[in-house]
Design an enzyme around this catalytic site. Structure first.
Site, PDB file in Angstrom:
ATOM      1  N   LYS A  28       0.866  -1.187   0.000  1.00  0.00           N
ATOM      2  CA  LYS A  28       0.000   0.000   0.000  1.00  0.00           C
ATOM      3  C   LYS A  28       0.900   1.233   0.000  1.00  0.00           C
ATOM      4  O   LYS A  28       1.122   1.871   1.037  1.00  0.00           O
ATOM      5  CB  LYS A  28      -0.942  -0.034   1.209  1.00  0.00           C
ATOM      6  N   GLU A  64      -8.238  -5.439  -9.722  1.00  0.00           N
ATOM      7  CA  GLU A  64      -9.030  -4.782  -8.669  1.00  0.00           C
ATOM      8  C   GLU A  64      -9.510  -3.444  -9.186  1.00  0.00           C
ATOM      9  O   GLU A  64      -9.355  -3.135 -10.373  1.00  0.00           O
ATOM     10  CB  GLU A  64      -8.190  -4.632  -7.397  1.00  0.00           C
TER      11      GLU A  64
HETATM   12  N1  PDD Z   1      -8.100   1.997  -0.542  1.00  0.00           N
HETATM   13  N2  PDD Z   1      -7.375  -2.034  -3.569  1.00  0.00           N
HETATM   14  C1  PDD Z   1      -6.888  -0.778  -3.618  1.00  0.00           C
HETATM   15  C2  PDD Z   1      -6.001  -0.392  -4.765  1.00  0.00           C
HETATM   16  C3  PDD Z   1      -7.210   0.138  -2.603  1.00  0.00           C
HETATM   17  O1  PDD Z   1      -6.700   1.385  -2.636  1.00  0.00           O
HETATM   18  C4  PDD Z   1      -8.085  -0.259  -1.548  1.00  0.00           C
HETATM   19  C5  PDD Z   1      -8.474   0.661  -0.433  1.00  0.00           C
HETATM   20  C6  PDD Z   1      -8.575  -1.584  -1.543  1.00  0.00           C
HETATM   21  C7  PDD Z   1      -9.479  -2.104  -0.455  1.00  0.00           C
HETATM   22  O2  PDD Z   1      -8.762  -2.342   0.735  1.00  0.00           O
HETATM   23  P1  PDD Z   1      -9.457  -2.265   2.166  1.00  0.00           P
HETATM   24  O3  PDD Z   1     -10.666  -3.138   2.131  1.00  0.00           O
HETATM   25  O4  PDD Z   1      -8.416  -2.781   3.107  1.00  0.00           O
HETATM   26  O5  PDD Z   1      -9.806  -0.819   2.408  1.00  0.00           O
HETATM   27  C8  PDD Z   1      -8.200  -2.436  -2.571  1.00  0.00           C
HETATM   28  C9  PDD Z   1      -8.274   2.929   0.540  1.00  0.00           C
HETATM   29  C10 PDD Z   1      -9.633   2.936   1.144  1.00  0.00           C
HETATM   30  C11 PDD Z   1      -7.789   4.311   0.071  1.00  0.00           C
HETATM   31  O6  PDD Z   1      -6.780   4.342  -0.614  1.00  0.00           O
HETATM   32  O7  PDD Z   1      -8.414   5.309   0.410  1.00  0.00           O
END
Ligand code: PDD
Length: 286
Positions: free
Chosen positions: A146, A178
């Site tokens: 991330k 995704e």
């Molecule tokens: N983003 N894939 C990507 C590329 C993401 O940026 C996110 C979440 C997810 C979902 O992950 P999770 O369920 O752990 O939130 C999948 C966050 C919310 C953001 O960048 O704001």
């Protein structure tokens, strides 16, 4: 608004970082977004463990201990005057006195955190479902980290907005990966399908909960590659994330998904999710 920066809590207007910060110069850092319900961070340990994986992936030592993170987040959450929150954590490789791609020596990382009201989709949006488009996944090969280097995600999300849609579903080598900022689920002939958690996708915390709820309630599901053809023939599509929760996609590239309305499994899964959120998350650290 009170924010946390490098060991201090201070008003946002007083928070300052150097323009030589490597987050600014190189996008050299990682982040987390943690939903907080009734002042209880949801799955905090899982988010902190994913943060550790991201830090390890970019070879940046964790600047805080687990207890340090928990304490800081607890103070931040307590300082806000709203109870449902979205906490952002961000760690960069800090600010050197020069610009050099290679890691600096002896430079302290920058640690920033702030909390905002958690804004989840309205009941009306959830009932109507949203439109999405598709685009090639032009990101690097470590989408499991991330990182704050989000330009490809930003461009993909803006492409959706420009098309009057909400999310862009990314395709790599003919397979669904995704969304620009979400995990994507497909329902095909009664089976819930999810792409595997590998280097092509962020391992979503909401994704894990959806699969746990599917297992608990006896929904048949499979974690496997999903082809573009299967994506376009889906009976249901959902996007999930910490801030969107579970949101049905009812149009893809201008065509209806299934019957063009939120499908029965999306509605059922959201009801399970909501019950879990309100009965469990609001009442205990889980
Ligand atoms: N983003 N894939 C990507 C590329 C993401 O940026 C996110 C979440 C997810 C979902 O992950 P999770 O369920 O752990 O939130 C999948 C966050 C919310 C953001 O960048 O704001």
């Amino acid at each position: 608004m009170t924010v946390y920066l490098n060991g201090r809590f201070l008003p946002l207007a007083e928070a300052r970082i150097s323009p030589l910060d490597r987050g600014f110069l190189f996008g050299d850092g990682v982040y987390e977004v943690i939903p907080v319900y009734s002042r209880r961070p949801f799955r905090l340990d899982e988010h902190l463990s994913r943060l550790q994986t991201s830090l390890d992936g970019i070879h940046l030592p964790n600047p805080l201990s687990l207890e340090g993170w928990r304490t800081m987040i607890g103070q931040l959450v307590a300082s806000a005057d709203f109870v449902d929150q979205s906490v952002l954590l961000q760690v960069t490789r800090g600010a050197d006195d020069k610009r050099d791609h290679a890691f600096p020596q002896g430079v302290a990382p920058t640690v920033f955190a702030f909390t905002a009201p958690l804004v989840t989709p309205s009941d009306a949006t959830r009932a109507a479902g949203i439109a999405a488009i598709t685009a090639p996944d032009t990101r690097w090969q470590r989408c499991d980290l991330k990182t704050i280097s989000l330009l490809a995600n930003v461009l993909a999300r803006q492409q959706a907005v420009d098309a009057g849609a909400v999310e862009t579903l990314l395709l790599r080598d003919g397979l669904l990966t995704e969304g620009a900022a979400s995990s994507i689920f497909v329902v095909s002939e009664g089976v819930l399908l999810a792409p595997p958690k590998d280097h092509r996708v962020l391992p979503g915390i909401t994704y894990d909960l959806v699969l746990e709820l599917a297992a608990r309630h006896g929904v048949s599901y499979a974690v496997r590659d999903i082809s573009e053809r299967e994506l376009r023939a889906a009976d249901e599509l959902w996007m999930t994330s910490s801030t969107k929760e579970i949101l049905p996609i009812v149009r893809l590239d201008g065509l209806p998904v299934g019957h063009g309305r939120p499908g029965p499994l999306a509605q059922q899964m959201y009801a399970w999710y909501r019950a879990f959120r309100d009965d469990v998350m609001r009442n205990a650290d889980v």
